[in-house]
Design an enzyme around this catalytic site. Structure first.
Site, short mmCIF file in Angstrom:
data_model
loop_
_atom_site.label_atom_id
_atom_site.label_comp_id
_atom_site.label_asym_id
_atom_site.label_seq_id
_atom_site.Cartn_x
_atom_site.Cartn_y
_atom_site.Cartn_z
N GLU A 111 6.77 27.10 -34.44
CA GLU A 111 5.59 27.36 -35.43
C GLU A 111 5.71 26.30 -36.59
O GLU A 111 4.58 25.89 -37.01
CB GLU A 111 5.79 28.87 -36.23
CG GLU A 111 7.03 28.99 -36.96
CD GLU A 111 6.86 30.31 -37.43
OE1 GLU A 111 5.95 31.15 -37.22
OE2 GLU A 111 7.98 30.62 -38.57
N SER A 161 16.26 26.19 -44.76
CA SER A 161 17.26 25.37 -44.87
C SER A 161 18.32 25.88 -43.76
O SER A 161 18.81 24.94 -43.26
CB SER A 161 17.93 25.37 -46.18
OG SER A 161 17.02 24.91 -47.36
N VAL A 217 11.47 28.50 -40.30
CA VAL A 217 11.30 27.71 -41.58
C VAL A 217 12.64 27.87 -42.49
O VAL A 217 13.00 29.00 -42.64
CB VAL A 217 9.91 28.11 -42.35
CG1 VAL A 217 10.02 27.38 -43.23
CG2 VAL A 217 8.88 28.01 -41.39
#
Length: 506
Positions: free
Chosen positions: A291, A269, A267
């Site tokens: 995930e 940027s 997860v």
């Protein structure tokens, strides 16, 4: 009753349990352990937590909150600021929550995301008095259909004494069918997880529960909070290009094919930007086993690069939400959402041979990675699923910019201030400066690759100075360190707001 609501509740007697958010919030006692659906701002409980915030204005109470991962502002911002949360786990990503954790006002239990279900089974987390789960429908045979994430909702629903459902009618019924709910049995009795390809479905389309446990249903139309990722910049694009070239070299060496292996991307940027770099590449027929499905995954599906993507949540920016949810039929046969103990399960990660790409806060000259603690003491977000993948992936890659705080901080340091991923689990380091392939190398062999290829030029001489003096002082030992100086860069940062040597530690 609204016809949409009538249609979404397949068990007639459950319609009698529709209550307001305030009534549902009043059911939760002071001191309760509460499991909430949601994973990375997706599929999370929204209206009941906000009712808890309002309740907190009238009475003092505290609860322990366990989720899949980070949630939207309704929990991790407003509930935290209202002083409702005593303990939080296993992951969070919101500034207000982070500040209260680092002030000591909220206890935080950081944990590998694949481990949480086992902690519930063993009673380490619990007893769970209430589970609050967002769903888009309840089927006639009692299946709860999640919305945009699965996370830990199945295990919470199984072990909670009581369940509150948020029936979110803003999500389309077309979500029915994208979920694959497989819950392993108790340890010592379970069978091998029968998943051998990312595109397989091995479970049910929803979460099976005893309807008697459902004490309240609250109607919601609140959308997921948009993802906070930012667009790729020149440096993250360079990192993506470095990785693509690395994969080409792996193909040339015969270790990969043009389809690579299933890709996991963390997860955030930087990881999203790196994954987005595949869009203009020659790689094709890619699979994702991760995930979280971020914007880049759907861009790659649109570009015909990814043919299937499996995860436990969908986390999108506002623009991507409109594109994907407004045209979900386009993606329905190309995506699958599973419980996080399956999306992150070491057995599956090792079996499928994943290429794992996650972000680091800092890396030391021997390849150890800190992904959670700023200067060793202050929690950022948590380890999340990076450890699940790093230990078990075919290729473990960590990405980070070589600097932070405008150049005052080096992301390559003599010794990491907190160990999340040891050198044994780290294969590749990528910064905007270059790439270091650490596979099969002893610690001292890693040093020149990491310093020369990955460190920012402003810090290379400092790093070499430290290493050479360590060898001179202690000899050519396995892992040379000057223990009294190993964390001096972080001390300098705390005292002088920089790691640069010319500003001496006072």
């Amino acid at each position: 009753m609204n016809s949409i609501i009538e249609k979404r509740i397949g068990i007639p007697q459950l319609k009698e349990r529709i209550v307001s958010a305030e009534e549902a919030a009043a059911l939760i006692p002071d001191g309760a352990v509460v499991g909430m659906s949601g994973f990375t701002r997706a599929g999370d409980a929204k209206v009941v937590p906000m009712a808890l915030v309002e309740r907190a204005k009238k009475e003092q109470f505290k609860i322990d909150v366990y989720t899949g991962a980070s949630l939207g502002p309704e929990v991790d911002h407003y509930l935290a600021e209202a002083g409702v949360i005593r303990k939080r786990g296993p992951y969070q990503g919101e500034r207000a929550m982070r500040n209260l954790i680092n002030k000591g006002d909220i206890l935080y239990v950081d944990a590998h995301l694949s481990h949480n279900a086992e902690l519930v089974r063993q009673g380490i987390i619990g007893p769970i008095q209430y589970a609050i789960i967002e769903v888009c429908a309840i089927t006639e045979d009692g299946l709860l259909i999640p919305t945009t994430s699965v996370g830990n909702a199945p295990i919470f629903a199984q072990y909670a004494e009581n369940i509150i459902l948020e029936l979110n009618i803003s999500h389309p019924e077309t979500l029915i069918g994208i979920h694959d709910i497989y819950v392993p049995g108790p340890q010592g009795e379970r069978e091998p997880i029968p998943l051998t390809n990312a595109n397989q479905r091995i479970g049910e389309k929803g979460i099976r529960v005893n309807p008697e446990k459902i004490k309240a249903i609250v109607i919601s139309e609140e959308p997921d909070a948009p993802s906070l990722i930012v667009d790729p910049d020149e440096e993250t694009q360079r990192m993506a290009n470095l990785l693509l070239d690395f994969f080409r070299s792996e193909i040339k060496a015969g270790r990969l094919t043009n389809q690579l292996m299933p890709i996991q991307s963390g997860v955030g940027s930087v990881a999203n930007a790196v994954l987005d770099g595949f869009k203009e590449s020659e790689f094709e027929n890619l699979q994702v086993y991760s995930e979280c499905l971020q914007d880049a995954v759907f861009n790659l599906i649109d570009a015909g690069k990814v043919n299937f993507a499996s995860a436990t949540s969908i986390t999108l920016t506002a623009e991507a939400q409109q594109k994907v949810y407004g045209n979900i039929e386009k993606y329905i046969d190309k995506i699958c959402l599973r419980p996080q103990e399956i999306s992150n399960h070491p057995e599956i990660v090792r079996r499928l041979g994943l290429i794992s790409i996650n972000a680091a806060l800092e890396v030391d000259i021997y390849g150890n990675v800190n992904s959670t603690h700023v200067a060793g003491t202050k929690m950022m977000n948590g380890i999340g699923g990076s450890g699940d993948f790093a230990r078990n992936a075919r290729l473990t890659i960590f990405v980070t910019k070589s600097y932070a705080k405008g150049g005052a901080v080096s992301s390559i340091v003599p010794m990491v201030s907190h160990h999340d991923h040891t050198e044994h689990d780290v294969d590749i380091i990528v910064t905007e400066q270059g790439i270091a392939d650490l596979r099969g190398l002893a610690p001292k062999e890693r040093v020149p690759l990491i310093i020369e290829n990955c460190a920012h030029p402003d810090f290379k001489d400092q790093l070499w100075d430290y290493y050479h003096r360590a060898v001179e002082k202690y000899g050519n030992v396995q892992t040379p360190h000057i223990l009294e100086e190993a964390l001096s860069w972080h001390v300098n940062l705390l005292k002088n707001n920089t790691m640069k040597k010319e500003v001496e530690v006072k």
